[in-house]
Design an enzyme around this catalytic site. Structure first.
Site, PDB file in Angstrom:
ATOM      1  N   LYS A  14       0.741  -1.313  -0.190  1.00  0.00           N
ATOM      2  CA  LYS A  14       0.159  -0.025   0.060  1.00  0.00           C
ATOM      3  C   LYS A  14       0.744   1.340   0.056  1.00  0.00           C
ATOM      4  CE  LYS A  14      -2.172   0.823   3.639  1.00  0.00           C
ATOM      5  NZ  LYS A  14      -3.216   0.646   4.905  1.00  0.00           N
ATOM      6  N   ARG A  89     -11.998   1.447   9.462  1.00  0.00           N
ATOM      7  CA  ARG A  89     -11.640   0.087  10.193  1.00  0.00           C
ATOM      8  C   ARG A  89     -12.916  -0.586  10.553  1.00  0.00           C
ATOM      9  NH1 ARG A  89      -5.870   0.248  11.408  1.00  0.00           N
ATOM     10  NH2 ARG A  89      -4.719   0.140   9.632  1.00  0.00           N
ATOM     11  N   ARG A 128      12.729  -8.673   4.367  1.00  0.00           N
ATOM     12  CA  ARG A 128      13.011  -7.466   4.358  1.00  0.00           C
ATOM     13  C   ARG A 128      14.240  -7.380   5.562  1.00  0.00           C
ATOM     14  NH1 ARG A 128       7.527  -5.203   7.193  1.00  0.00           N
ATOM     15  NH2 ARG A 128       6.376  -4.888   5.545  1.00  0.00           N
ATOM     16  N   ARG A 163      14.943  -7.010  10.011  1.00  0.00           N
ATOM     17  CA  ARG A 163      14.504  -6.238  10.955  1.00  0.00           C
ATOM     18  C   ARG A 163      13.791  -6.838  12.131  1.00  0.00           C
ATOM     19  NH1 ARG A 163      10.743  -2.227   7.740  1.00  0.00           N
ATOM     20  NH2 ARG A 163       9.269  -3.055   8.966  1.00  0.00           N
ATOM     21  N   ARG A 174      -1.221 -10.891  13.104  1.00  0.00           N
ATOM     22  CA  ARG A 174      -1.528  -9.483  12.733  1.00  0.00           C
ATOM     23  C   ARG A 174      -2.236  -9.671  11.403  1.00  0.00           C
ATOM     24  NH1 ARG A 174       1.180  -4.515  10.665  1.00  0.00           N
ATOM     25  NH2 ARG A 174       3.174  -5.813  10.230  1.00  0.00           N
TER      26      ARG A 174
END
Ligand SMILES: [Zn+2]
Length: 218
Positions: A14, A89, A128, A163, A174
């Site tokens: 996004k 949301r 990442r 990370r 999540r």
């Protein structure tokens, strides 16, 4: 260009799409995270209340988010299309948003959902890496985002690190909770016939092209 209400699970890209639209099509990027931070920084009464809620680990209520968004929408630059990121949301927020858009005469809106599977998103997140020195981030799973030399920072020539916040289990939870919470909102917009489903695993330029095509005024 149409205004875009952007809905996407974590790691769907996004941010990348938003940056592209801002740079190339004069979009204003409205993110609820930024709005909350700005409100807190302003030192307003609302900001103080929000700061207290967040500091205590709480979630900012529907009512607060709606108030913030209401304020923002009345201050919009009407010559610019906008991207709405992080709102709505909940169904209540979606319904309120409809009312606000009508009140502010904001028409021509499009909802885009960036579709990505958990496996694909996880692959991206696990790819990442970040340079411990200059903090530049890379993604080893994406040809455009990976370093020139394997696992070495282009700027500093030192080894890249994973990370710390990218933990597989936490990400799964999540991601799945995001899908579960977002499902009713997608249904809401599907019924209104303004939802466009975009495959987030497409080649980036291809994905930009599709989104721009949808967002162009008829
Ligand atoms: Zn570096």
């Amino acid at each position: 260009m149409k205004n875009i209400i952007f809905i996407a699970p974590p790691a769907a890209g996004k941010g990348t799409v938003s940056d592209y639209l801002v740079s190339n099509y004069n979009y204003e990027h409205i993110s609820t995270g930024d709005l909350l931070r700005e409100e807190i920084k302003s030192g307003s009464d609302l900001g103080k209340e929000i700061d207290e809620i967040i500091s205590n680990g709480g979630l900012v209520s529907d009512e607060f988010m709606i108030k913030l968004m209401e304020e923002k929408l009345t201050k919009l630059d009407k010559d610019k299309p906008f991207i709405l990121d992080g709102f709505p949301r909940t169904i209540l927020q979606a319904e309120k948003l409809d009312e606000m858009l009508i009140t502010n005469k904001v028409i021509n809106n499009l909802v885009i959902y960036l579709d990505i599977s958990l496996d694909e998103a996880l692959k991206r997140v696990m790819g990442r890496v970040i340079c411990p020195k200059c903090k530049r981030s890379y993604n080893l799973t994406n040809d455009k985002l990976k370093p020139i030399k394997d696992n070495i920072c282009d700027n500093c020539g030192i080894e890249l690190e994973k990370r710390k916040d990218d933990n597989e289990e936490t990400f799964k939870i999540r991601f799945e909770s995001y899908l579960k919470n977002t499902k009713p909102i997608l249904d809401y917009y599907k019924d209104k016939n303004i939802l466009k489903w975009v495959d987030a695993t497409l080649e980036m330029d291809n994905m930009f092209h599709i989104i721009v095509g949808e967002a162009k005024n008829d």
